[in-house]
Design an enzyme around this catalytic site. Sequence first.
Site, mmCIF file in Angstrom:
data_model
loop_
_atom_site.group_PDB
_atom_site.id
_atom_site.type_symbol
_atom_site.label_atom_id
_atom_site.label_comp_id
_atom_site.label_asym_id
_atom_site.label_seq_id
_atom_site.Cartn_x
_atom_site.Cartn_y
_atom_site.Cartn_z
ATOM 1 N N ARG A 176 -58.080 39.555 -96.878
ATOM 2 C CA ARG A 176 -57.517 38.338 -97.480
ATOM 3 C C ARG A 176 -57.114 37.314 -96.424
ATOM 4 O O ARG A 176 -57.046 36.111 -96.705
ATOM 5 C CB ARG A 176 -56.316 38.721 -98.359
ATOM 6 C CG ARG A 176 -55.621 37.541 -99.017
ATOM 7 C CD ARG A 176 -54.687 37.993 -100.126
ATOM 8 N NE ARG A 176 -53.705 38.964 -99.703
ATOM 9 C CZ ARG A 176 -52.573 38.667 -99.048
ATOM 10 N NH1 ARG A 176 -52.303 37.404 -98.740
ATOM 11 N NH2 ARG A 176 -51.729 39.602 -98.716
ATOM 12 N N LYS A 223 -67.016 19.643 -103.492
ATOM 13 C CA LYS A 223 -67.825 18.443 -103.666
ATOM 14 C C LYS A 223 -68.656 18.156 -102.411
ATOM 15 O O LYS A 223 -69.610 18.859 -102.131
ATOM 16 C CB LYS A 223 -66.919 17.307 -104.098
ATOM 17 C CG LYS A 223 -66.273 17.618 -105.475
ATOM 18 C CD LYS A 223 -65.378 16.544 -105.984
ATOM 19 C CE LYS A 223 -65.005 16.756 -107.438
ATOM 20 N NZ LYS A 223 -64.216 17.976 -107.691
ATOM 21 N N ASP A 227 -54.867 12.996 -100.863
ATOM 22 C CA ASP A 227 -56.089 13.640 -101.335
ATOM 23 C C ASP A 227 -57.263 12.910 -100.695
ATOM 24 O O ASP A 227 -57.468 11.718 -100.926
ATOM 25 C CB ASP A 227 -56.164 13.565 -102.864
ATOM 26 C CG ASP A 227 -57.328 14.373 -103.433
ATOM 27 O OD1 ASP A 227 -58.413 14.377 -102.813
ATOM 28 O OD2 ASP A 227 -57.159 14.968 -104.507
ATOM 29 N N TYR A 276 -55.904 12.312 -109.195
ATOM 30 C CA TYR A 276 -56.678 13.261 -109.981
ATOM 31 C C TYR A 276 -55.829 13.783 -111.136
ATOM 32 O O TYR A 276 -54.773 14.373 -110.934
ATOM 33 C CB TYR A 276 -57.118 14.389 -109.046
ATOM 34 C CG TYR A 276 -57.928 15.492 -109.637
ATOM 35 C CD1 TYR A 276 -59.065 15.239 -110.387
ATOM 36 C CD2 TYR A 276 -57.562 16.820 -109.403
ATOM 37 C CE1 TYR A 276 -59.828 16.281 -110.909
ATOM 38 C CE2 TYR A 276 -58.319 17.868 -109.908
ATOM 39 C CZ TYR A 276 -59.448 17.590 -110.668
ATOM 40 O OH TYR A 276 -60.188 18.630 -111.174
#
Length: 401
Positions: free
Chosen positions: A60, A209, A184, A113
């Site tokens: 992890r 993206k 962002d 967003y």
Amino acid sequence: MNHHYDTRLLQAGKPDFFQGTAPVNVPVVRTSTVRYQSTQVQRELHERRDNGEEVASYGRHGTDTHRALEQAFNTLEGGHRTFLTPSGLSAIATTLLALLSPGEHALVADSVYSPLRRIEARLLERLNITLTYFSPARDDISTLARPNTRLLYLESPSSLLFEVLDLPALAAAGRALGLTVVADNTWGAGYLYHPLQLGAHVSVHAATKYIGGHSDLMMGAIVVADASRAESLALAYDTLGLAVSADDAYLALRGLRSLPVRLAQHGRNALAVARHLQAHAEVAKVFHPALPEDPGHALWRRDFSGANGLLSIEFSRFGAAAADAFINALTLFGIGASWGGYESLVLAAAPGRLAEHSYWQGTRPVVRLHIGLEDPDDLIADLDQALAAASRQEIDSWSQR
């Protein structure tokens, strides 16, 4: 030697030589359990991790594949440390949970967003963390700040309508109030825009993206400018048990290598489409900061090195049915909620999400386009025929009234 930014980006995270050879791309190291040669080595590695060093003591915690991508993100943004998360939304949520405590308050640009508002309603409110949404163009954040305000959250260009914010001015005002400034940077993909250099402390990404670039992975990233905030992020990140797969880290790193050339082509294609749509009778307005007529164009020219493939259009007379007809008539644009891949996409902007933006002053439907890497003349022809089909439907609907 002081290499060009593009060169440094291509070199970042490159595998080291081992016994005289090295692969071009970082290997995909998949594991859940890390084996130790001895208990002494185990103790030493855990001690190094407890002291803040990024070592692979458990699956992890990441492997060499993850370290390479994190290093590339630091190069991309000029950051101190990067945290990889399972999605862009998880990057936002982790940042807010790490940097805000119960009873504290944050100022948030109202054009961010939209799912951030779900984080507030479903999680932050339960923790007695409050947000105030403000208009970046009209509001003075110094009048909105409270004694318990700790964070300023921005996104530029904004979602859906691509409002460009004066990040240096807002960041300076936030810093003067003692706030942590978070930006962002999904639109700029870390390459077209550098919030950490413009005054932000933290930059968050949906690496799903443009970083990935091929619509085949989900990932977020948090890039932090300084050690103290990185420590707060590290505690939250580890406690929440966040991790991404080595395969996705490899895909994101591979996508990042071609980011400069892909973004350049996306930007050229989108500008050609935007200019064409500006002249179309059925289009009232095109939202795209690279257009000289866009209200944020001057700020975009000052702070950005280019544009991506996103633009939105407001129709001049179409209603909702004709807007749907336009979308359904397109043949080269897939209907999809994401963007940043090589393909062109289209999505109707939900009226409720537009209403959240003080920047929005229109009344007609808005459609967002992601202009992909197809030939722009083909995309323009497809848009023209879809606009014609929607226009015929609008005329038919009027004649039946």
